[in-house]
Design a protein around this motif. Structure first.
Motif, mmCIF file in Angstrom:
data_model
loop_
_atom_site.group_PDB
_atom_site.id
_atom_site.type_symbol
_atom_site.label_atom_id
_atom_site.label_comp_id
_atom_site.label_asym_id
_atom_site.label_seq_id
_atom_site.Cartn_x
_atom_site.Cartn_y
_atom_site.Cartn_z
ATOM 1 N N THR A 36 19.813 87.851 0.777
ATOM 2 C CA THR A 36 18.505 87.544 1.352
ATOM 3 C C THR A 36 17.517 88.677 1.135
ATOM 4 O O THR A 36 16.327 88.446 1.113
ATOM 5 C CB THR A 36 18.587 87.270 2.868
ATOM 6 O OG1 THR A 36 19.791 87.684 3.401
ATOM 7 C CG2 THR A 36 18.301 85.873 3.215
ATOM 8 N N LYS A 37 18.026 89.862 0.939
ATOM 9 C CA LYS A 37 17.150 91.004 0.650
ATOM 10 C C LYS A 37 16.962 91.176 -0.857
ATOM 11 O O LYS A 37 16.469 92.204 -1.300
ATOM 12 C CB LYS A 37 17.733 92.287 1.242
ATOM 13 C CG LYS A 37 17.707 92.321 2.740
ATOM 14 C CD LYS A 37 18.206 93.645 3.236
ATOM 15 C CE LYS A 37 18.100 93.732 4.739
ATOM 16 N NZ LYS A 37 18.517 95.051 5.228
ATOM 17 N N GLY A 38 17.423 90.244 -1.639
ATOM 18 C CA GLY A 38 17.262 90.323 -3.087
ATOM 19 C C GLY A 38 18.240 91.257 -3.762
ATOM 20 O O GLY A 38 18.051 91.669 -4.894
ATOM 21 N N GLY A 39 19.311 91.622 -3.052
ATOM 22 C CA GLY A 39 20.343 92.456 -3.650
ATOM 23 C C GLY A 39 20.066 93.940 -3.606
ATOM 24 O O GLY A 39 20.781 94.726 -4.197
ATOM 25 N N ASP A 40 19.029 94.319 -2.868
ATOM 26 C CA ASP A 40 18.627 95.718 -2.855
ATOM 27 C C ASP A 40 19.664 96.675 -2.270
ATOM 28 O O ASP A 40 19.693 97.836 -2.633
ATOM 29 C CB ASP A 40 17.315 95.891 -2.072
ATOM 30 C CG ASP A 40 16.147 95.200 -2.745
ATOM 31 O OD1 ASP A 40 16.243 94.918 -3.953
ATOM 32 O OD2 ASP A 40 15.149 94.938 -2.058
ATOM 33 N N ASP A 41 20.495 96.199 -1.371
ATOM 34 C CA ASP A 41 21.395 97.088 -0.650
ATOM 35 C C ASP A 41 22.848 97.056 -1.116
ATOM 36 O O ASP A 41 23.721 97.567 -0.425
ATOM 37 C CB ASP A 41 21.360 96.761 0.841
ATOM 38 C CG ASP A 41 19.992 97.029 1.453
ATOM 39 O OD1 ASP A 41 19.282 97.913 0.956
ATOM 40 O OD2 ASP A 41 19.652 96.351 2.435
ATOM 41 N N PHE A 42 23.151 96.444 -2.256
ATOM 42 C CA PHE A 42 24.534 96.432 -2.737
ATOM 43 C C PHE A 42 24.984 97.858 -3.027
ATOM 44 O O PHE A 42 24.248 98.644 -3.624
ATOM 45 C CB PHE A 42 24.685 95.601 -4.019
ATOM 46 C CG PHE A 42 24.813 94.132 -3.782
ATOM 47 C CD1 PHE A 42 25.985 93.599 -3.257
ATOM 48 C CD2 PHE A 42 23.785 93.276 -4.092
ATOM 49 C CE1 PHE A 42 26.124 92.245 -3.043
ATOM 50 C CE2 PHE A 42 23.908 91.912 -3.887
ATOM 51 C CZ PHE A 42 25.078 91.398 -3.353
#
Length: 66
Positions: A36-42
């Motif tokens: 949901t955050k566009g994958g920013d925190d992987f």
């Protein structure tokens, strides 16, 4: 992150998002939150699990994550 391409690869490999999470040992809530955050925190570890779990080529991984 290209979320649509990621979801497409998950389906292409015969998984649902839920079964994929189980297969790569990433909690479902974590995966859904990251998407949901566009994958920013992987994390690097999560990316490695995803790449290995989907058997992505280097090109496919770059297309999805960059």
């Amino acid at each position: 992150m290209n979320v649509d391409k990621f979801k497409g690869k998950v389906v292409e490999k015969g998984f649902t998002l839920g079964t994929f999470c189980d297969a790569v040992d990433i909690p479902r809530a974590t995966l859904y939150r990251r998407l949901t955050k566009g994958g920013d925190d992987f994390t690097i570890g999560e990316v490695k699990k995803i790449v290995n779990g989907l058997d992505l080529s280097n090109t496919e991984a770059i297309e999805i994550f960059l």
